[in-house]
Enzyme design. Structure first.
Site, PDB file in Angstrom:
ATOM      1  N   GLY A  18      29.471  46.928 -84.227  1.00  0.00           N
ATOM      2  CA  GLY A  18      30.786  47.232 -84.785  1.00  0.00           C
ATOM      3  C   GLY A  18      31.454  48.341 -84.025  1.00  0.00           C
ATOM      4  O   GLY A  18      31.337  49.435 -84.423  1.00  0.00           O
ATOM      5  N   SER A  74      35.023  47.262 -82.571  1.00  0.00           N
ATOM      6  CA  SER A  74      36.596  47.055 -82.517  1.00  0.00           C
ATOM      7  C   SER A  74      36.832  46.963 -83.970  1.00  0.00           C
ATOM      8  O   SER A  74      36.235  46.676 -85.185  1.00  0.00           O
ATOM      9  CB  SER A  74      36.442  45.490 -82.191  1.00  0.00           C
ATOM     10  N   GLU A 130      25.781  46.047 -71.749  1.00  0.00           N
ATOM     11  CA  GLU A 130      26.850  44.666 -72.404  1.00  0.00           C
ATOM     12  C   GLU A 130      27.392  43.900 -71.253  1.00  0.00           C
ATOM     13  O   GLU A 130      27.650  42.681 -71.567  1.00  0.00           O
ATOM     14  CB  GLU A 130      27.498  45.362 -73.328  1.00  0.00           C
TER      15      GLU A 130
END
Ligand SMILES: Cc1cc2nc3c(=O)[nH]c(=O)nc-3n(C[C@H](O)[C@H](O)[C@H](O)COP(=O)(O)OP(=O)(O)OC[C@H]3O[C@@H](n4cnc5c(N)ncnc54)[C@H](O)[C@@H]3O)c2cc1C
Length: 383
Positions: A130, A132, A248
């Site tokens: 979580g 954006s 990521e």
């Protein structure tokens, strides 16, 4: 400042994992249609993730004391590239395996490690990210979701957007404001683990152009979090997120998104009595681009294996990798349309149609191209 990215050999011990993964995938993916496989790490299949966990391949880099594989980033690279090249539906466990697990290992309390890591490795729990929010995508530091301290914990209020798998995951690691105001930017942000079954949380799925539903809006209305919900140091969330982004952005999943399609097209060329010269030249050109990209991603694995946090290099690899993934469907559409008198396999065309529709998102998810180029320019001392 950006550093040189020295080439790295794949260690033989990591390479040794490949045959077992291939044999597992031959069995596990049998009969799955190509246009489903083309979803690759967007494909959600909890049973598949649990079957992988039974092989010891979820949490491969996490310590054995938590049920992990205790292997290094090279082993994970081999595993990931086999899964991605075949289009294995890894989405259920991917985020926990790639990010949430390593984050909890690095910054979490002993209690958080003991509770979450074994369940991640068993694929019993899945995570979402979580970050954006409406108005705070690229401008992440301006986010407004807030956790307010109370005597017995925290109260969470706000909204997240584009949260992949929030409708199927058990937990979210959310970046939220725990002190100050949005004008304080990087100061006062923290990461909290949110149990998505808590009262006050609602999740609304957003459909994408291809008809799939994988990302969501998530609303928090007076959600009560326990006192130990914060991961790491309160107020240090920004630095933690920056380190997490190296995981990521650096992996082969930022290069291999269109590989199932590329492979299917090569298979099609192999069926032709005389493949067109132009197609052979295109295949060679794409291979010639793929190999150095793979080398760069591998070099990043070497840095991660040493415990570095190559944030800028990861931005570079993601930018170049997603350009490659996006070029493939467009080039193949031209190649397949070059001679309209030739018959093309329906499944290949369906797979092409899917990848063409979804590929614009490759350079949005995980940070947009423009933002990555800003990161790279800063790393080069240009801004
Ligand atoms: C498939 C998919 C999955 C996603 N999954 C997740 C998830 O699980 N969790 C999560 O938190 N987020 C997720 N996202 C969100 C993603 O991280 C954001 O979409 C992305 O960071 C861009 O934010 P935004 O959509 O608000 O666009 P904006 O920030 O509004 O940007 C719009 C455009 O303006 C450009 N732009 C913005 N600022 C600048 C600038 N300063 N200089 C130059 N150009 C600029 C951007 O590059 C972009 O092209 C996902 C997105 C996609 C597409």
């Amino acid at each position: 400042m950006i550093e040189a990215l020295p080439l790295s050999e794949m260690p033989a011990s990591a390479e040794a994992l490949r045959p077992a993964v291939r044999a597992f995938l031959d069995e596990a993916l049998r009969g799955r249609p190509m246009d489903r496989l083309a979803r690759s790490w967007m494909g959600f299949d909890a049973d598949f993730s649990r079957a992988m966990a039974r092989q010891g391949w979820v949490g491969l880099t996490l310590p054995t004391q938590y049920g992990g594989g205790g292997k290094d980033a090279f082993h994970r690279f081999v595993l990931a590239e086999e899964l991605l090249a075949r289009g294995a539906p890894v989405s259920a466990h991917w985020i926990a395996d790639r990010q949430s697990g390593p984050l909890i290992l690095k910054y979490g309390s002993d209690a958080q490690k003991d509770f979450f890591l074994p369940k991640i490795c068993a694929a019993d729990i899945f995570f979402c990210i979580g970050m954006s929010e409406p108005q705070s995508g690229s401008d992440l530091a301006g986010l407004r979701t807030r956790a307010t301290r109370r005597a017995d914990g925290w109260v969470l209020q706000g909204q997240k957007l584009w949260t992949t798998n929030a409708h199927k995951a058990h937990y979210m690691i959310a970046l939220v404001r725990t002190s100050g105001t949005p004008e304080d930017r990087h100061k006062g942000l923290s990461q909290v683990i949110v149990d998505l079954s808590l009262p006050g949380i609602s999740v609304r799925t957003i459909g994408d152009l291809s008809g799939d539903a994988h990302f969501n809006e998530v609303f928090f209305d007076e959600v009560q979090l326990a006192a130990d919900a914060v991961v790491g140091v309160e107020g240090e969330g920004w630095a933690q997120v920056a380190a997490e982004l190296a995981y990521e952005r650096s992996g082969p999943e930022r290069i291999y998104g269109s590989l199932v399609l590329f492979d299917a097209w090569l298979d099609h060329l192999r069926t032709l009595p005389v493949p067109p010269e132009a197609d052979l030249a295109l295949a060679g050109r794409l291979f010639a681009q793929l190999l150095p990209l793979r080398e760069m991603s591998l070099a990043l694995s070497a840095k991660l294996a040493r415990g570095d946090s190559p944030v800028i290099e990861a931005a570079l690899v993601k930018d170049l990798g997603t350009e490659f993934e996006q070029a493939i469907p467009n080039l193949l559409a031209d190649a397949l349309g070059a001679d309209p008198t030739l018959e093309r396999p329906q499944m290949l065309l369906r797979t092409l149609a899917y990848v063409l529709q979804i590929c614009p998102s490759f350079s949005l998810r995980g940070g947009t191209r423009e933002i990555l180029r800003g990161v790279i320019a800063r790393g080069l001392g240009l801004r």
